[in-house]
Motif scaffolding. Structure first.
Motif, PDB file in Angstrom:
ATOM      1  N   TRP A  10      93.990  52.456 -56.158  1.00 31.68           N
ATOM      2  CA  TRP A  10      93.169  51.429 -56.500  1.00 31.68           C
ATOM      3  C   TRP A  10      93.685  50.941 -57.850  1.00 31.68           C
ATOM      4  O   TRP A  10      93.780  51.903 -58.788  1.00 31.68           O
ATOM      5  N   ASP A  14      94.842  44.719 -60.655  1.00 33.39           N
ATOM      6  CA  ASP A  14      95.133  43.819 -59.589  1.00 33.39           C
ATOM      7  C   ASP A  14      93.771  43.639 -58.573  1.00 33.39           C
ATOM      8  O   ASP A  14      93.840  42.840 -57.664  1.00 33.39           O
ATOM      9  N   GLN A  15      93.105  44.426 -58.860  1.00 32.62           N
ATOM     10  CA  GLN A  15      91.683  44.524 -58.007  1.00 32.62           C
ATOM     11  C   GLN A  15      91.797  44.707 -56.366  1.00 32.62           C
ATOM     12  O   GLN A  15      91.343  43.794 -55.693  1.00 32.62           O
ATOM     13  N   THR A  16      92.787  45.415 -56.108  1.00 33.58           N
ATOM     14  CA  THR A  16      93.436  45.951 -54.721  1.00 33.58           C
ATOM     15  C   THR A  16      94.016  47.104 -54.697  1.00 33.58           C
ATOM     16  O   THR A  16      94.270  47.876 -55.746  1.00 33.58           O
ATOM     17  N   TYR A  17      94.028  47.644 -53.417  1.00 36.47           N
ATOM     18  CA  TYR A  17      94.449  48.880 -53.220  1.00 36.47           C
ATOM     19  C   TYR A  17      96.020  48.821 -52.986  1.00 36.47           C
ATOM     20  O   TYR A  17      96.516  47.758 -52.327  1.00 36.47           O
ATOM     21  N   ASP A  30      99.980  45.932 -50.519  1.00 38.16           N
ATOM     22  CA  ASP A  30      98.684  46.072 -51.118  1.00 38.16           C
ATOM     23  C   ASP A  30      97.677  45.435 -50.054  1.00 38.16           C
ATOM     24  O   ASP A  30      98.022  44.951 -48.996  1.00 38.16           O
ATOM     25  N   GLY A  31      96.393  45.635 -50.210  1.00 34.32           N
ATOM     26  CA  GLY A  31      95.518  45.210 -49.485  1.00 34.32           C
ATOM     27  C   GLY A  31      93.966  44.994 -50.057  1.00 34.32           C
ATOM     28  O   GLY A  31      93.672  45.923 -51.103  1.00 34.32           O
ATOM     29  N   SER A  32      93.064  44.530 -49.437  1.00 32.83           N
ATOM     30  CA  SER A  32      91.736  44.502 -50.166  1.00 32.83           C
ATOM     31  C   SER A  32      90.970  45.574 -49.718  1.00 32.83           C
ATOM     32  O   SER A  32      90.103  46.013 -50.649  1.00 32.83           O
ATOM     33  N   CYS A  33      91.260  46.340 -48.952  1.00 36.10           N
ATOM     34  CA  CYS A  33      90.762  47.683 -48.554  1.00 36.10           C
ATOM     35  C   CYS A  33      91.933  48.758 -48.404  1.00 36.10           C
ATOM     36  O   CYS A  33      92.860  48.348 -48.084  1.00 36.10           O
ATOM     37  N   ALA A  37      95.755  47.981 -46.701  1.00 27.97           N
ATOM     38  CA  ALA A  37      97.018  48.730 -47.752  1.00 27.97           C
ATOM     39  C   ALA A  37      97.976  49.290 -46.703  1.00 27.97           C
ATOM     40  O   ALA A  37      99.155  49.287 -46.705  1.00 27.97           O
TER      41      ALA A  37
END
Length: 68
Positions: A10, A14-17, A30-33, A37
């Protein structure tokens, strides 16, 4: 698909994985979960390999765990 190691973490900044593929220079996604990702990284791995083939560059074999 080749079985390259991924390091997933995490990123607070960047507030993302983030999913990094250490064996393929510069290969990351990257990805939001977590799952997004990983899915994005799998797509980027395929694109990385396709580009390397087109350019005639070396493609490293997956080694597995970095600390094995």
């Amino acid at each position: 698909m080749a079985k390259y190691e991924m390091i997933i973490y995490w990123s607070e900044e960047d507030q993302t994985y983030i999913a990094e593929v250490p064996e393929l220079a510069g290969c990351m996604a990257d990805g939001s979960c977590y799952q997004e990702a990983v899915s994005n990284a799998e797509r980027v791995i395929a694109e990385w390999i396709d580009t390397a083939v087109e350019l005639g560059r070396y493609i490293p074999e997956p080694k597995g765990r970095l600390y094995a």
